[in-house]
Design an enzyme around this catalytic site. Structure first.
Site, mmCIF file in Angstrom:
data_model
loop_
_atom_site.group_PDB
_atom_site.id
_atom_site.type_symbol
_atom_site.label_atom_id
_atom_site.label_comp_id
_atom_site.label_asym_id
_atom_site.label_seq_id
_atom_site.Cartn_x
_atom_site.Cartn_y
_atom_site.Cartn_z
ATOM 1 C CG ASP A 105 -1.998 -0.947 1.260
ATOM 2 O OD1 ASP A 105 -1.998 -1.853 0.417
ATOM 3 O OD2 ASP A 105 -2.881 -0.802 2.125
ATOM 4 C CG ASP A 106 0.227 3.836 2.236
ATOM 5 O OD1 ASP A 106 -0.953 3.555 1.917
ATOM 6 O OD2 ASP A 106 0.596 3.950 3.422
ATOM 7 C CG HIS A 151 2.336 0.152 4.487
ATOM 8 N ND1 HIS A 151 2.028 -0.768 5.469
ATOM 9 C CD2 HIS A 151 1.199 0.855 4.251
ATOM 10 C CE1 HIS A 151 0.756 -0.614 5.816
ATOM 11 N NE2 HIS A 151 0.223 0.362 5.096
ATOM 12 C CG HIS A 194 -4.375 2.744 -0.594
ATOM 13 N ND1 HIS A 194 -5.286 2.113 0.218
ATOM 14 C CD2 HIS A 194 -3.378 3.158 0.247
ATOM 15 C CE1 HIS A 194 -4.864 2.155 1.478
ATOM 16 N NE2 HIS A 194 -3.720 2.794 1.519
ATOM 17 C CG HIS A 240 -3.830 7.218 2.806
ATOM 18 N ND1 HIS A 240 -4.137 6.982 4.136
ATOM 19 C CD2 HIS A 240 -3.338 6.052 2.331
ATOM 20 C CE1 HIS A 240 -3.815 5.721 4.439
ATOM 21 N NE2 HIS A 240 -3.341 5.130 3.364
HETATM 22 ZN ZN LIG Z 1 -2.579 3.270 3.197
#
Ligand SMILES: [Zn+2]
Length: 198
Positions: free
Chosen positions: A9-10, A152, A59, A63
């Site tokens: 993620d991210d 991540h 995603h 955020h």
């Molecule tokens: Zn995230």
């Protein structure tokens, strides 16, 4: 054959290209839940990801907790990032809501955009404990057939953990697959937390 799905993620972030090289070295496909404003910074990494055959999901744009914003704002968050991915030739598949937060209103928005939500059932808290051996230990001890593993790729300590996670789990007979493979596909407007095809 027991399967697990690595999810990151991210990103894309500063360490994502290196992670893609590691995954290629180990012949492993993963799933990336990418953030719109990061895609704007590193569109080339998205193209490298797609060319390698990884699954690329959404995603959000920047955020937010989607349960804390209006349905319109949530829709913009997802639609904007879908458009950024499509501009790189990617068909986005599934959404990971930031913080894993969703409710029926968020699922409705996702469903109307053709997406389902994908959370996880193994969380090594790699964003909190930026220590490679800790991340390796937590992931490898918690992995079970059908697990969706949350990591991540914006943390170098997490990327550094990937080779050992792959070798350890492969030695136990695990096969690394994408989210779409481990879930068999996620129906629009629904949510999953683990694989249905372990
Ligand atoms: Zn995230």
């Amino acid at each position: 054959m027991p399967c697990v799905a690595l999810t990151f993620d991210d990103g894309p972030g500063a360490h994502t290209s290196r992670l893609l090289d590691i995954l290629a070295d180990h012949d492993v496909k993963a799933t990336f839940y990418t953030v719109g404003r990061q895609i704007e910074q590193r569109p080339g990494v998205i193209r490298k990801m797609a060319a390698a055959g990884h699954q690329i999901g959404n995603h959000s744009y920047d955020h937010p907790q989607l349960t804390a914003v209006s349905a319109d704002a949530a829709r913009r968050q997802i639609a904007t990032t879908d458009a950024l991915l499509r501009a790189q030739g990617v068909t986005p598949s599934t959404v990971r809501p930031p913080y894993g937060s969703y409710n029926t209103s968020v699922l409705q928005v996702l469903g109307s955009l053709g997406h389902g939500a994908v959370n996880w059932n193994v969380d090594p808290r790699d964003w909190q404990d930026k220590d490679t051996p800790t991340v390796v230990q937590r992931v490898t001890s918690a992995a079970r057939p059908g697990a969706i593993l949350l990591m991540h790729d914006v943390h170098s300590t997490s990327v550094d953990a990937v080779p050992q996670i792959i070798t350890t789990l492969k030695a136990r007979g695990y096969h690394f697959v994408t989210v779409d493979q481990i879930t068999g596909g996620v129906a629009p407007g629904s949510a999953v937390h683990s694989g249905m095809h372990p």
